[in-house]
Structure formats: structure tokens, C-alpha cells
Scaffold this motif. Structure first.
Motif, short mmCIF file in Angstrom:
data_model
loop_
_atom_site.label_atom_id
_atom_site.label_comp_id
_atom_site.label_asym_id
_atom_site.label_seq_id
_atom_site.Cartn_x
_atom_site.Cartn_y
_atom_site.Cartn_z
N PHE A 102 11.20 6.20 -47.70
CA PHE A 102 10.64 5.23 -48.64
C PHE A 102 10.53 5.97 -49.97
O PHE A 102 9.54 6.63 -50.25
CB PHE A 102 9.27 4.77 -48.14
CG PHE A 102 8.69 3.59 -48.85
CD1 PHE A 102 8.72 2.33 -48.27
CD2 PHE A 102 8.09 3.72 -50.09
CE1 PHE A 102 8.17 1.22 -48.92
CE2 PHE A 102 7.54 2.64 -50.76
CZ PHE A 102 7.57 1.38 -50.17
N ARG A 222 10.61 -1.38 -53.19
CA ARG A 222 10.61 -0.95 -51.79
C ARG A 222 9.72 -1.86 -50.93
O ARG A 222 10.10 -2.25 -49.82
CB ARG A 222 10.13 0.50 -51.68
CG ARG A 222 11.15 1.53 -52.12
CD ARG A 222 12.18 1.72 -51.04
NE ARG A 222 13.24 2.64 -51.43
CZ ARG A 222 14.27 2.93 -50.65
NH1 ARG A 222 14.37 2.39 -49.45
NH2 ARG A 222 15.22 3.75 -51.05
N GLU A 226 10.84 -4.34 -47.74
CA GLU A 226 10.30 -4.16 -46.39
C GLU A 226 9.42 -5.31 -45.93
O GLU A 226 9.29 -5.57 -44.73
CB GLU A 226 9.48 -2.85 -46.32
CG GLU A 226 10.25 -1.59 -46.65
CD GLU A 226 11.24 -1.19 -45.57
OE1 GLU A 226 11.12 -1.69 -44.44
OE2 GLU A 226 12.14 -0.39 -45.88
#
Length: 272
Positions: A102, A222, A226
Motif C-alpha cells: 500500500f 489507494r 481497496e
């Protein structure tokens, strides 16, 4: 280059080369040229250490990941290591220290030559990718009796959709850089001898911006990638620690004041 707050990790056998081509920018080059940068345990561990250091070192804001071999960026897993019975030891962040990472700071790929198997899986998790016209991507795992397991398959499906992912992953065929760009797998295709320069140009542009804002924005991207929905991602992003730190941070004051005074801001290292 300003003094680092922590020294770079020790790298055995020069398997990864580090340089600093511009202020706040780290250039990383995989260096197993005879093996086409096939990923063995040593290269994997070195990349994990280097990327962890980059993300924790406040004087470094952007990294470029390339290769010393123009014929290969990463040709995938070192199957010779597997064939010899050596146990494969992946790190917490996956293949190349990258496929499950990440990212906290932008990581740009400077890609030439073969980018196969785990190499293409790494590309699926880069933040920005520049590929040379002679690059060759692909997921040939089915041809070797193995499976795409490092995290790239799931990201490939998100990027290109079900049917295209099936065709690419189930045939194991090669993918040209032009096709990879058209599918949204990479950002740019340039002549091979311009790959490093283009990647560095992008890195310099990013490094000219507030490191706080860049890191917080990347966090938001990010999280969106997700999270289950845009709405839930927005809530997580707005309420996140990086956003609170940006709003209370020194670089916000610097940026607003520079705009009002019609000057170029002089950013300080991020505390995010």
C-alpha cells in the motif's frame, strides 16, 4: 541531496543499485542482469528493504524503479531457484516487495525489455508506469504449471475487466506495451532510450508539489482502490489521519502563503 535521517539499507552483491538523480528523488535499479532480474530471495529481500526505507525517509518523496539491463525489467520468478528446491521466501509486501504494498509515496516504473509473470504483477501495483517500445508484458504462469498468486491477477481484473483478464491470463500470451497502455495497465510508451528520462521528468513534477498533499492524495487513491464503494472510500479518506495532518501541517501554510504572494513555495519534509 540533503542528509538522510536514516542511512540506506546495506545491499549485498550490488543486487539493487541506488542513486539520487534529483532532489527528493530516489532511483532504484534491479541488478541481476544475467538472470534478466528473475526474482530470487535475495533480490526480493533487497527490494523490500529499499522500498521500506524510501517510504520512511522524509527527505525522499518519489522513487523510480528500473533495471540495469535494457533487455529485462523483471522476467518473473526465478524458476531455477524453485527447480533446485530452494524455499521461496516472499516478504510482507509480496513479490519484489511490491505486489501487496500500500504505497505511501509515489513509485514510478521505468520499464524496458521483458516484464513477465511476477514482473507484470509488480507493474499492476505501481503508481505510474513508463514503458519502452520494446517492452514485453505477459502472465505466462499457465505455461509453467503455476498460478498468478502475488496479487497481480486481482488488480488485472480491476484494470481490464473480466473477459480481457481471462484472455490474457488463460492464454499466457505476450502483451505489447501499446496494448498494455490501451488496456490501462501502464501510462506511457516511449522509445526505449527515453524511458528513464520520461520517468524522471514525471518524478520531478511530482516532487515539485507539497509532499504532504502528494502522500495524502495517494492515500485517497489507494483507499478508493481497496474500498467497496466510492462513498465509503470518501468517508474513510476525509476522516483519515493523513488528511488531518495535511490541514494542520506546515506545508499547507507554506502553499497558501506562496500563492497569495505569487511566489514558488519552498516545501519542507513531510511529517505524515
Amino acid at each position: 541531496m540533503s542528509q538522510f535521517t536514516t542511512p540506506p539499507p546495506l545491499i549485498e552483491d550490488d543486487i539493487v543499485q541506488l542513486s539520487y538523480p534529483a532532489e527528493h528523488i530516489l532511483q532504484i535499479k534491479m541488478n541481476r542482469p544475467k538472470a534478466f532480474n528473475a526474482m530470487n530471495n535475495a533480490l526480493n529481500a533487497a527490494l523490500e528493504d529499499v522500498l521500506n526505507w524510501f517510504e520512511s525517509e522524509p527527505t525522499l518523496w518519489v522513487a523510480v524503479l528500473g533495471s540495469t539491463n535494457a533487455k529485462a525489467w523483471c522476467a518473473g520468478m526465478d524458476l531455477k531457484q524453485v527447480n533446485l528446491g530452494a524455499k521461496t521466501m516472499w516478504t510482507r509486501n509480496g513479490f519484489g516487495g511490491m505486489t501487496q504494498r500500500f504505497t505511501r509515496k509515489p513509485l514510478i516504473g521505468a520499464i524496458r525489455g521483458y516484464v513477465l509473470g511476477g514482473g507484470s504483477e509488480m507493474v499492476m501495483n505501481l503508481d505510474i508506469s513508463v514503458a519502452g517500445e520494446g517492452a514485453t508484458f505477459g502472465f505466462p504462469e499457465v505455461k509453467r504449471g503455476v498460478v498468478i498468486l502475488a496479487g497481480g491477477l486481482e488488480r488485472l481484473v480491476k484494470l481490464v475487466g473480466h473477459q480481457r483478464a481471462c484472455e490474457l491470463a488463460l492464454t499466457g500470451r505476450n502483451i505489447s506495451p501499446q496494448e498494455a497502455k490501451s488496456l490501462g495497465m501502464i501510462n506511457y510508451v516511449v522509445p526505449d532510450d527515453q524511458v528513464d528520462a520520461k520517468a524522471l521528468e514525471i518524478a520531478k513534477t511530482i516532487a515539485s508539489n507539497s509532499p504532504d498533499s502528494v502522500m495524502a492524495t495517494l492515500y485517497g487513491i489507494r483507499i478508493t482502490d481497496e474500498a467497496g464503494s466510492a462513498r465509503s472510500a470518501h468517508r474513510l479518506f476525509v476522516d483519515s489521519a493523513p488528511i488531518k495532518q495535511v490541514h494542520s501541517g506546515e506545508n499547507t501554510i507554506i502553499g497558501v502563503r506562496a500563492f497569495a504572494e505569487k511566489k514558488q513555495p519552498k516545501w519542507v519534509a513531510s511529517k505524515l
